[in-house]
Motif scaffolding. Sequence first.
Motif, PDB file in Angstrom:
ATOM      1  N   UNK A  18     -18.373   6.691  13.089  1.00  0.00           N
ATOM      2  CA  UNK A  18     -18.407   7.994  13.739  1.00  0.00           C
ATOM      3  C   UNK A  18     -17.172   8.786  13.325  1.00  0.00           C
ATOM      4  N   UNK A  19     -17.284  10.103  13.381  1.00  0.00           N
ATOM      5  CA  UNK A  19     -16.119  10.942  13.108  1.00  0.00           C
ATOM      6  C   UNK A  19     -15.029  10.606  14.126  1.00  0.00           C
ATOM      7  N   UNK A  20     -13.800  10.495  13.653  1.00  0.00           N
ATOM      8  CA  UNK A  20     -12.598  10.145  14.411  1.00  0.00           C
ATOM      9  C   UNK A  20     -12.450   8.644  14.638  1.00  0.00           C
ATOM     10  N   UNK A  21     -13.369   7.832  14.132  1.00  0.00           N
ATOM     11  CA  UNK A  21     -13.138   6.395  14.138  1.00  0.00           C
ATOM     12  C   UNK A  21     -11.917   6.103  13.276  1.00  0.00           C
ATOM     13  N   UNK A  22     -11.134   5.114  13.683  1.00  0.00           N
ATOM     14  CA  UNK A  22      -9.893   4.810  12.970  1.00  0.00           C
ATOM     15  C   UNK A  22      -9.798   3.312  12.718  1.00  0.00           C
ATOM     16  N   UNK A  23      -9.519   2.968  11.466  1.00  0.00           N
ATOM     17  CA  UNK A  23      -9.428   1.566  11.051  1.00  0.00           C
ATOM     18  C   UNK A  23      -7.996   1.261  10.628  1.00  0.00           C
ATOM     19  N   UNK A  24      -7.452   0.149  11.122  1.00  0.00           N
ATOM     20  CA  UNK A  24      -6.113  -0.279  10.717  1.00  0.00           C
ATOM     21  C   UNK A  24      -6.181  -1.702  10.184  1.00  0.00           C
ATOM     22  N   UNK A  25      -5.221  -2.030   9.326  1.00  0.00           N
ATOM     23  CA  UNK A  25      -5.109  -3.384   8.794  1.00  0.00           C
ATOM     24  C   UNK A  25      -3.646  -3.782   8.841  1.00  0.00           C
ATOM     25  N   UNK A  26      -3.368  -4.947   9.395  1.00  0.00           N
ATOM     26  CA  UNK A  26      -1.986  -5.396   9.525  1.00  0.00           C
ATOM     27  C   UNK A  26      -1.837  -6.829   9.045  1.00  0.00           C
ATOM     28  N   UNK A  27      -0.630  -7.155   8.606  1.00  0.00           N
ATOM     29  CA  UNK A  27      -0.242  -8.501   8.203  1.00  0.00           C
ATOM     30  C   UNK A  27       1.221  -8.681   8.602  1.00  0.00           C
ATOM     31  N   UNK A  28       1.638  -9.906   8.801  1.00  0.00           N
ATOM     32  CA  UNK A  28       2.992 -10.197   9.286  1.00  0.00           C
ATOM     33  C   UNK A  28       4.054  -9.607   8.369  1.00  0.00           C
ATOM     34  N   UNK A  29       4.960  -8.827   8.971  1.00  0.00           N
ATOM     35  CA  UNK A  29       6.117  -8.243   8.274  1.00  0.00           C
ATOM     36  C   UNK A  29       5.745  -7.254   7.174  1.00  0.00           C
ATOM     37  N   UNK A  30       4.523  -6.756   7.170  1.00  0.00           N
ATOM     38  CA  UNK A  30       4.119  -5.752   6.198  1.00  0.00           C
ATOM     39  C   UNK A  30       3.770  -4.452   6.925  1.00  0.00           C
ATOM     40  N   UNK A  31       4.005  -3.292   6.303  1.00  0.00           N
ATOM     41  CA  UNK A  31       3.679  -2.020   6.964  1.00  0.00           C
ATOM     42  C   UNK A  31       2.178  -1.877   7.195  1.00  0.00           C
ATOM     43  N   UNK A  32       1.814  -1.556   8.424  1.00  0.00           N
ATOM     44  CA  UNK A  32       0.399  -1.403   8.764  1.00  0.00           C
ATOM     45  C   UNK A  32      -0.234  -0.262   7.967  1.00  0.00           C
ATOM     46  N   UNK A  33      -1.481  -0.455   7.556  1.00  0.00           N
ATOM     47  CA  UNK A  33      -2.213   0.564   6.816  1.00  0.00           C
ATOM     48  C   UNK A  33      -3.395   1.036   7.660  1.00  0.00           C
ATOM     49  N   UNK A  34      -3.763   2.305   7.526  1.00  0.00           N
ATOM     50  CA  UNK A  34      -4.844   2.827   8.361  1.00  0.00           C
ATOM     51  C   UNK A  34      -5.578   3.962   7.664  1.00  0.00           C
ATOM     52  N   UNK A  35      -6.768   4.258   8.165  1.00  0.00           N
ATOM     53  CA  UNK A  35      -7.576   5.370   7.677  1.00  0.00           C
ATOM     54  C   UNK A  35      -8.401   5.881   8.841  1.00  0.00           C
ATOM     55  N   UNK A  36      -8.637   7.196   8.873  1.00  0.00           N
ATOM     56  CA  UNK A  36      -9.432   7.820   9.927  1.00  0.00           C
ATOM     57  C   UNK A  36     -10.639   8.509   9.300  1.00  0.00           C
ATOM     58  N   UNK A  37     -11.785   8.357   9.918  1.00  0.00           N
ATOM     59  CA  UNK A  37     -13.006   9.034   9.454  1.00  0.00           C
ATOM     60  C   UNK A  37     -12.934  10.475   9.955  1.00  0.00           C
ATOM     61  N   UNK A  38     -12.573  11.392   9.089  1.00  0.00           N
ATOM     62  CA  UNK A  38     -12.388  12.785   9.498  1.00  0.00           C
ATOM     63  C   UNK A  38     -13.382  13.744   8.864  1.00  0.00           C
ATOM     64  N   UNK A  39     -14.402  13.191   8.206  1.00  0.00           N
ATOM     65  CA  UNK A  39     -15.408  14.021   7.542  1.00  0.00           C
ATOM     66  C   UNK A  39     -16.787  13.469   7.879  1.00  0.00           C
ATOM     67  N   UNK A  40     -17.685  14.286   8.442  1.00  0.00           N
ATOM     68  CA  UNK A  40     -19.030  13.780   8.774  1.00  0.00           C
ATOM     69  C   UNK A  40     -19.751  13.161   7.585  1.00  0.00           C
ATOM     70  N   UNK A  41     -19.442  13.614   6.385  1.00  0.00           N
ATOM     71  CA  UNK A  41     -20.111  13.077   5.196  1.00  0.00           C
ATOM     72  C   UNK A  41     -19.712  11.633   4.921  1.00  0.00           C
ATOM     73  N   UNK A  42     -18.617  11.156   5.532  1.00  0.00           N
ATOM     74  CA  UNK A  42     -18.136   9.800   5.289  1.00  0.00           C
ATOM     75  C   UNK A  42     -18.676   8.786   6.276  1.00  0.00           C
ATOM     76  N   UNK A  43     -19.478   9.236   7.240  1.00  0.00           N
ATOM     77  CA  UNK A  43     -19.920   8.319   8.298  1.00  0.00           C
ATOM     78  C   UNK A  43     -20.739   7.155   7.757  1.00  0.00           C
TER      79      UNK A  43
END
Length: 266
Positions: A203-228
């Motif tokens: 859905x639009x505004x869904x947000x995904x994050x990925x983390x690992x110990x001692x590493x900077x967290x990475x994330x992405x947000x669904x901000x375009x309806x075409x990407x759903x």
Amino acid sequence: MNQTPPECARLAAELRRLREHSALTLAALAEESAYSKSSWQRYLSGKALPPWLAVRGLCRLAGEPEPRMRALWELAEAEWSRRSSIRPPQTRSRDDAPADTKTVPAPPVHRRAGRRVWLVAAAVGLLTACGVVAVAATTDQGSGGGFHVSCRGAACNGRDPGVALCGVEPQTLLDLVTPTGAGLEIRYNPLCRAAWARVWNTRVRDRLTLSAHDEPQQSVTVNDPALRDAFVYTPLIAVPGPHATLTACLVTSPRPAPLCYSASAP
């Protein structure tokens, strides 16, 4: 992408054959699956690479064994990943994940066995072709030839998997469907020693994050309806070592807390 890769065109042709065999209109196909009519139009025309769950769903509706279609899909995804590697990285949010993280068990992804020996044999033949791609994709840096990734370990943090060429023939560490119906995967490339997560059917505004110990967290947000209905993926995160735990969290409305899933690196 100016031209549909041949492997994706072949997959699209097989999907059209299956839809015709199922006798479903696009509207009926949308009703019977988790994907919209416009998404199926893109998948069947070869303009977008369908998620595997969409292909598997059509196999079920058409009564088609999965192994052969899985092989075709793997070839198409490998080619799509290589072509996407020349595209500039997308702008992504890098906000920290919410503190009220809730871990839930991963619903299993059931896989059906093939019904006919000749289809399994055809799948093996196609997967052999995949192996040719895999050999190129897994040739180590400094070996004097083959496929070269452009980063390793901590140098990959924050980079686009496609641009870094880490997205070609990766290992899938986690593959599931969330309670909201979104597909989620954690993928890993041993040459890059880095991982990323991706989702689809979001859905639009869904947000995904990925983390690992001692590493900077990475994330992405669904901000375009075409990407759903398309793959939306995080930047790369370095894998700190063997058996390191990788945790992907999906924040989706209207759930108050994220859905989190973990996998171990090889």
